[in-house]
Design an enzyme around this catalytic site. Structure first.
Site, PDB file in Angstrom:
ATOM      1  CG  ASP A  64      17.498  36.276  29.408  1.00 39.73           C
ATOM      2  OD1 ASP A  64      18.521  36.109  30.239  1.00 39.73           O
ATOM      3  OD2 ASP A  64      17.385  37.760  29.375  1.00 39.73           O
ATOM      4  CG  ASN A 110      15.584  21.670  29.525  1.00 43.83           C
ATOM      5  OD1 ASN A 110      15.779  21.736  30.847  1.00 43.83           O
ATOM      6  ND2 ASN A 110      14.281  21.824  28.869  1.00 43.83           N
ATOM      7  N   GLY A 113      17.159  21.906  35.511  1.00 43.45           N
ATOM      8  CA  GLY A 113      16.686  21.918  36.824  1.00 43.45           C
ATOM      9  C   GLY A 113      16.834  23.215  37.460  1.00 43.45           C
ATOM     10  CG  PHE A 114      13.712  25.497  38.312  1.00 45.12           C
ATOM     11  CD1 PHE A 114      13.379  25.346  36.892  1.00 45.12           C
ATOM     12  CD2 PHE A 114      12.574  25.411  39.413  1.00 45.12           C
ATOM     13  CE1 PHE A 114      11.786  25.226  36.577  1.00 45.12           C
ATOM     14  CE2 PHE A 114      11.253  25.198  39.089  1.00 45.12           C
ATOM     15  CZ  PHE A 114      11.041  25.210  37.663  1.00 45.12           C
ATOM     16  CB  SER A 172      10.206  22.387  35.288  1.00 43.24           C
ATOM     17  OG  SER A 172      11.349  21.713  35.062  1.00 43.24           O
ATOM     18  CG  ASN A 174      14.351  19.061  33.651  1.00 41.03           C
ATOM     19  OD1 ASN A 174      14.392  17.781  33.330  1.00 41.03           O
ATOM     20  ND2 ASN A 174      14.187  19.906  32.832  1.00 41.03           N
ATOM     21  CB  THR A 175      12.414  20.591  40.166  1.00 41.13           C
ATOM     22  OG1 THR A 175      13.427  21.510  39.599  1.00 41.13           O
ATOM     23  CG2 THR A 175      12.548  20.505  41.631  1.00 41.13           C
ATOM     24  CE  LYS A 210       6.083  26.514  29.794  1.00 38.34           C
ATOM     25  NZ  LYS A 210       7.345  27.489  29.593  1.00 38.34           N
ATOM     26  CG  ASN A 239       7.493  23.226  31.062  1.00 45.47           C
ATOM     27  OD1 ASN A 239       8.501  23.088  30.479  1.00 45.47           O
ATOM     28  ND2 ASN A 239       7.556  23.878  32.164  1.00 45.47           N
ATOM     29  CE1 TYR A 310      15.651  28.233  24.193  1.00 45.29           C
ATOM     30  CE2 TYR A 310      14.835  27.649  26.199  1.00 45.29           C
ATOM     31  CZ  TYR A 310      15.894  27.795  25.456  1.00 45.29           C
ATOM     32  OH  TYR A 310      16.989  27.780  25.980  1.00 45.29           O
TER      33      TYR A 310
END
Length: 352
Positions: A64, A110, A113-114, A172, A174-175, A210, A239, A310
């Site tokens: 979410d 995935n 990218g936030f 993450s 993805n950034t 994290k 992560n 998740y």
């Protein structure tokens, strides 16, 4: 999984994964998801980083992202859940497609990218949150920010009054260059800013960190040192991973972070090692590949005070949350534990 849930999951797996994710959020908003309410017992109740949880099974950030399904999530059976990541300004994230379902591997990749609505919109929704839930926010930084370290503190300052805990997410993949903030000097400076904001709050809340599963042992030792020096309340391990070892799916070559079943052993080893490095004095949240009660229990025995999941929901549906919590209660009883806390780290050596 219920019969209706089985039908719904089959339908969702026929559409684009990101569309399916949006439909799952919509089902929660409309009250159409499995909703057992509070799932607890004397054995499951626990205190983690000062938070009194009805059970130790939580939802990881990313499901979410924009805090639009808070009421629905509060009824699923989670002991706690985390929304976000939120950044100071809204941003679209990376181009689509950016979510891939790896059915053969019970995994996902995935590279979002936030993508999120920004801290103002998310903060407004959190202000209307259900009060009987334990809710945290994953703090992020804008991709084009000139001072990413400050972004985390800004989001906490804006949203902190409506939270039970907050998580600094520097893991993450993805950034671009975000994981560089896991280095000792950069991380210490970043956390100092976040903790300054936390300590100035009218109601200070626990701050979690994290981390990635792809750290070397030396890097993990630095993380442990920084976490203790910064007086963090807990560390979430871990992560998503950049590893693609052992995958079978046709999507295995996609760029991004891998989550789900293939991550279980790797993330649990990192968890056990961090537990050892911190002498079990720092609460750890075990994440990565949990799909049943036995795996949740394994994380706890490896050193986790609580767990999050998740990706498994993509394949098992939301009813698995209640199944895992109740199954965990039975496993604790089987092994003679009166509480979750008694089991934490009891089999850590098996993972070292």
């Amino acid at each position: 999984m219920t019969f209706l849930e089985r039908i719904g999951m089959a339908a969702l797996h026929r559409v684009n994964p990101e569309v399916a994710h949006g439909l799952a959020i919509r089902a929660l908003q409309m009250g159409m998801a499995h909703a057992p309410g509070l799932v607890t017992s004397p054995r499951l109740r626990c205190e983690v980083a000062g938070l009194h949880l009805p059970n130790p099974v939580g939802l990881a950030a990313g499901f979410d992202k924009n805090a639009t399904a808070l009421l629905g999530l509060s009824r699923v059976g989670f002991g706690f859940f985390e929304v976000g990541a939120a950044t100071p300004r809204s941003q679209p994230g990376n181009p689509k497609p950016r979510l891939f379902r790896l059915t053969e591997d019970h995994a996902a990749i995935n590279r979002f990218g936030f993508n999120n609505d920004g801290m103002e919109a998310i903060g407004a929704r959190l202000a209307q949150r259900p009060r009987d839930a334990m809710i945290g926010l994953n703090l992020g930084a804008n991709k084009d920010s000139e001072d990413r370290a400050t972004d985390f503190a800004r989001v906490l300052a804006h949203c902190g009054a409506h939270l039970d805990f907050a998580t600094v997410n520097v893991s993450s993949p993805n950034t671009e260059k975000l994981r560089d903030l896991q280095g000792k000097a950069a991380l210490s400076a970043l956390l100092a800013g976040v903790m300054e904001v936390r300590n100035s709050m009218a109601r200070p809340i626990p701050i979690f960190l994290k981390i990635a599963p792809d750290l070397t042992d030396a890097e993990l030792a630095e993380i442990a040192e920084v976490a203790i020096e910064a007086k963090l309340d807990a560390v979430i391990t871990t992560n998503t991973t950049l590893s693609r070892e052992g995958l079978q799916s046709t999507h295995k070559g996609e760029a991004g972070g891998l989550s789900g079943a293939p991550l279980f052993e790797k993330s649990t080893r990192v968890l056990a090692r961090l537990s050892q490095l911190t002498n079990g004095d720092l609460p750890l949240i075990g994440v990565g590949g949990i799909a049943n009660a036995e795996q949740a229990y394994a994380k706890i025995c490896a050193g986790a005070s609580a767990v999050q999941l998740y990706t498994a929901l993509v394949f098992g549906g939301l009813s698995m949350v209640e199944d895992i919590a109740r199954g965990l209660d039975k496993l604790l009883e089987r092994d003679g534990f009166d509480t979750v806390t008694q089991a934490v780290g009891s089999k850590r050596e098996d993972w070292l």
